[in-house]
Design an enzyme around this catalytic site. Structure first.
Site, PDB file in Angstrom:
ATOM      1  N   THR A 201     -65.989  40.775 -88.807  1.00 37.93           N
ATOM      2  CA  THR A 201     -64.617  40.884 -88.365  1.00 37.93           C
ATOM      3  C   THR A 201     -63.993  42.141 -88.915  1.00 37.93           C
ATOM      4  O   THR A 201     -64.465  42.628 -89.920  1.00 37.93           O
ATOM      5  CB  THR A 201     -63.939  39.639 -88.972  1.00 37.93           C
ATOM      6  OG1 THR A 201     -63.720  38.708 -88.016  1.00 37.93           O
ATOM      7  CG2 THR A 201     -62.752  39.881 -89.699  1.00 37.93           C
ATOM      8  N   ASP A 232     -62.371  31.601 -88.669  1.00 34.96           N
ATOM      9  CA  ASP A 232     -61.075  31.733 -89.338  1.00 34.96           C
ATOM     10  C   ASP A 232     -60.217  32.859 -88.781  1.00 34.96           C
ATOM     11  O   ASP A 232     -59.001  32.869 -88.954  1.00 34.96           O
ATOM     12  CB  ASP A 232     -61.292  31.987 -90.831  1.00 34.96           C
ATOM     13  CG  ASP A 232     -61.999  33.319 -91.095  1.00 34.96           C
ATOM     14  OD1 ASP A 232     -63.041  33.562 -90.471  1.00 34.96           O
ATOM     15  OD2 ASP A 232     -61.511  34.110 -91.921  1.00 34.96           O
TER      16      ASP A 232
END
Length: 341
Positions: A201, A232
């Site tokens: 990410t 998340d």
């Protein structure tokens, strides 16, 4: 009573007086602008954060808003076809779908996110529109795509030839085992040039010249994940959290463990209690270890944080985590994060 002649004379004298003032006095306003810009800062996860930071800095150096900066910054890896962890070109799920997750949060606590979004390169920009144009925080799947198309985004194929080859090769054994710190490796289990199994990410945090904070986080998720899996990254409080009174935090790595500890919110709350950014990130990592000590040895999770003063820090479970820093003094700083193991 001041007549016209007196007024003109005083004006001329005033102008002449300015000409006699020292240059440093005349430059005071410009100097103040420079000092204001010097407060600006942007940090982001991993080596590819350097290029992302530069795009964000282009806005910050002109006294732009932190929210605009983080959106512009993370759009760089979203559009980079060589980056197989974020945006277009990201590795697909096990059914061959490239699904994107992203979120964004501003200095006022406003936030928006998209989950399992297909066919749109810049998921972060869709997330911002969710924040600004809807009463909601999250839109998912087909609903998120419908919203994006209604707002002018173009539908496109996000699965590149390289990612498709990697997926088809993976299908031969269909073994699921994420590799730690793949962003810094050239792991090629299938002997395909440039093939990188990855699971990460970009999280970005910025402070603008007004001292306001914003953050963004975007990813294509774990390679060959189950269809519909969400980590998340798009979850406010897990992958990203910003409190303009305290600071901001973001995370990277195996999102399931970050969700279980509401990791980014935890980091910000620890900073509220007086922890430094680095100490807060370390404590958040240790919470993961405390909950699942054996699992923690086999995975990577890293946290990155900045406080209201502009102090920043990071901590990870395993070695190999890096983050990029950009400010008025240096725009391409890359720092190796500390780790537990």
């Amino acid at each position: 009573m001041i007549n016209r002649r007196t007024f003109i004379q005083k004006g001329v004298i005033g102008t002449a007086s300015l000409a006699l003032l020292p240059k440093h006095y005349l430059d005071a306003e410009t100097k103040n602008e420079n000092q204001s810009t010097s407060k600006a800062l942007v940090i982001s996860t991993w080596d590819f954060g350097i290029a992302a930071n530069l795009a964000a800095w282009d806005i910050l150096k002109r006294n732009g808003r932190a929210l605009d900066a983080v959106e512009a910054g993370v759009k760089v890896p979203e559009a980079d076809l060589k980056n197989t962890t974020v945006g277009k070109g990201g590795y697909p799920d096990r059914d061959g779908h490239v699904t994107l997750d992203a979120c964004i949060m501003d200095e006022n606590g406003n936030c928006g996110s998209v989950l399992a979004l297909e066919h749109i390169t810049h998921a972060v920009s869709v997330a911002r529109l969710v924040m600004e144009k809807t009463p909601h925080v999250m839109l998912a799947g087909e609903g998120a795509l419908q919203f994006a198309l209604e707002n002018g985004f173009q539908k496109e194929n996000l699965l590149t030839e390289e990612s498709e080859r990697a997926w088809k090769e993976w299908l031969k054994k269909a073994e699921y085992s994420p590799i730690m710190n793949i962003e810094n490796q050239h792991f090629s289990p299938n002997k395909l040039p440039g093939n990188q199994y990855n699971h990460d990410t970009i999280g970005m945090l910025a402070i603008d010249s007004q001292g306001n904070l914003s953050g963004a986080c975007t990813t294509s998720g774990m390679a060959f994940k189950m269809h519909g899996r969400v980590g998340d990254s798009p979850i406010i409080g897990a992958g990203l959290y910003v409190d303009n009174e305290v600071g901001g935090a973001t995370s990277t790595g195996v999102g399931e463990e970050v969700i279980r500890t509401v990791g980014s919110f935890l980091v910000v709350e620890l900073m509220r209690q007086g922890y430094s950014p680095e100490a807060a990130c370390k404590e958040a990592v240790q919470r993961i270890i405390k909950k699942k000590p054996e699992t923690a040895k086999e995975i990577q999770v890293g946290f990155l944080a900045v406080n209201k003063k502009g102090e920043y820090g990071a901590y990870a479970l395993q070695k190999g985590f890096s983050f990029a820093v950009c400010n008025a003094e240096k725009q391409d700083l890359l720092i190796k994060g500390k780790s537990i193991y």
